[in-house]
Design an enzyme around this catalytic site. Structure first.
Site, short mmCIF file in Angstrom:
data_model
loop_
_atom_site.label_atom_id
_atom_site.label_comp_id
_atom_site.label_asym_id
_atom_site.label_seq_id
_atom_site.Cartn_x
_atom_site.Cartn_y
_atom_site.Cartn_z
N ASP A 110 6.51 -18.08 -36.27
CA ASP A 110 5.16 -17.52 -36.04
C ASP A 110 5.12 -16.38 -35.02
O ASP A 110 4.20 -16.28 -34.21
CB ASP A 110 4.18 -18.63 -35.61
CG ASP A 110 3.96 -19.66 -36.70
OD1 ASP A 110 4.04 -19.29 -37.88
OD2 ASP A 110 3.71 -20.84 -36.36
N ILE A 111 6.14 -15.51 -35.08
CA ILE A 111 6.10 -14.33 -34.21
C ILE A 111 5.85 -13.06 -35.05
O ILE A 111 5.93 -11.95 -34.52
CB ILE A 111 7.38 -14.18 -33.35
CG1 ILE A 111 8.65 -14.43 -34.16
CG2 ILE A 111 7.35 -15.14 -32.19
CD1 ILE A 111 9.09 -13.23 -34.94
N GLY A 112 5.55 -13.24 -36.34
CA GLY A 112 5.22 -12.11 -37.20
C GLY A 112 6.38 -11.55 -37.99
O GLY A 112 6.36 -10.40 -38.42
N LYS A 113 7.38 -12.38 -38.23
CA LYS A 113 8.59 -11.92 -38.94
C LYS A 113 8.28 -11.47 -40.36
O LYS A 113 8.76 -10.42 -40.81
CB LYS A 113 9.62 -13.04 -38.92
CG LYS A 113 11.00 -12.66 -39.40
CD LYS A 113 12.00 -13.75 -39.11
CE LYS A 113 11.80 -14.99 -39.96
NZ LYS A 113 10.83 -15.98 -39.45
N LYS B 241 14.68 -14.16 -49.56
CA LYS B 241 14.65 -15.20 -48.54
C LYS B 241 15.30 -16.44 -49.13
O LYS B 241 14.91 -16.90 -50.22
CB LYS B 241 13.22 -15.50 -48.09
CG LYS B 241 13.11 -16.46 -46.91
CD LYS B 241 11.68 -16.47 -46.35
CE LYS B 241 11.60 -17.32 -45.08
NZ LYS B 241 10.27 -17.22 -44.43
N SER C 62 9.52 -22.53 -46.59
CA SER C 62 8.76 -23.78 -46.48
C SER C 62 7.28 -23.49 -46.25
O SER C 62 6.90 -22.37 -45.92
CB SER C 62 9.29 -24.63 -45.33
OG SER C 62 10.67 -24.88 -45.45
N ASP D 58 5.42 -16.47 -48.56
CA ASP D 58 5.97 -15.34 -47.82
C ASP D 58 6.35 -14.21 -48.78
O ASP D 58 6.08 -13.03 -48.52
CB ASP D 58 7.20 -15.75 -47.01
CG ASP D 58 6.85 -16.57 -45.78
OD1 ASP D 58 5.64 -16.71 -45.49
OD2 ASP D 58 7.78 -17.06 -45.11
N GLY E 15 14.93 -14.27 -42.69
CA GLY E 15 15.39 -15.60 -42.34
C GLY E 15 14.26 -16.61 -42.25
O GLY E 15 13.08 -16.25 -42.26
N GLY F 156 12.45 -19.14 -39.81
CA GLY F 156 12.36 -19.46 -38.39
C GLY F 156 13.25 -18.55 -37.56
O GLY F 156 13.41 -17.36 -37.85
#
Length: 223
Positions: free
Chosen positions: A13-16, A38, A42, A56, A118, A120
């Protein structure tokens, strides 16, 4: 074979996915025949036909405008929003590294550039019970250089430096760092940039503000 880049993050949840979508969009706008990939995703939901959709992948496709079929983007899709190794323990269908590689190789035959995201952070376990696979194993198997996505705010110096240190100790090539949720002129954000560059020696490839629809990045530096 196509050229690829791996997008990892300092955590969840850092905006990847958001940053990945902007990179794919940039490649697409510059005329690159770009693809998204990817290994395992999940936290997904079912469509009206009862098919599990890789959210995603759909997000990246919608933002970037690429024509790549969604079903070629993620070989392993899980409903529960947990690490892939735990999701497969609950739902079945554990990740096989050969399946992941085969999916990547097939894209490499059709596309100029593959942007692989990736799951996480870099220490995410992808499979554990049937065989032990960590995210770094996928990066090494595909021989991909990496970009680290991190938040621009409080705590990022520690999380970025530790991620860089771990990846370098494991022999992974890091192209640089992208900071998300950046606020221009914010004294802490500006200082974080200086401290990260000083401690890691890596370039800050881009600064992404909240709500940005484009990314200011030199594609030649990453591909």
């Amino acid at each position: 074979m196509g050229k690829g880049i791996f997008i990892t993050g300092t955590g969840t949840d850092i905006g990847k996915t958001y940053v990945t979508a902007l990179i794919v969009k940039k490649l697409n706008e510059q005329g690159r025949n770009a693809a998204y990939y990817k290994a395992a995703v999940s936290g997904n939901s079912y469509d009206s036909d009862g098919k599990l959709i890789p959210l995603d992948a759909k997000y990246v496709k919608d933002i970037s405008g690429i024509n790549q079929p969604v079903d070629s983007m993620c070989p392993y899709i899980y409903e529960r929003a947990v690490s892939p190794h735990l999701a497969s323990r609950i739902e079945g269908n554990p990740v096989d590294l050969e399946v992941v590689k085969d999916g990547y190789d097939r894209l490499a035959e059709k596309y100029d550039t593959i942007v692989m995201e990736g799951s996480g952070g870099i220490l995410c376990p992808i499979c554990f019970d049937e065989r032990e696979i960590w995210l770094e194993d996928i990066v090494k198997e595909l021989q991909l250089p990496s970009i680290i996505v991190a938040d621009a705010g409080l705590g990022t110096i520690n999380s970025v430096v530790l991620t860089v240190y771990y990846m370098q100790q494991k022999g992974m090539d890091i192209k640089g760092i992208i900071l998300n949720n950046y606020i221009k002129g914010d004294i802490m954000h500006e200082d974080n940039i200086k401290m990260i560059k000083h401690k890691t020696g890596l370039d800050i490839l881009a600064l992404v503000k909240s709500g940005d629809t484009d990314i200011d990045i030199d594609i030649k530096k990453i591909i």
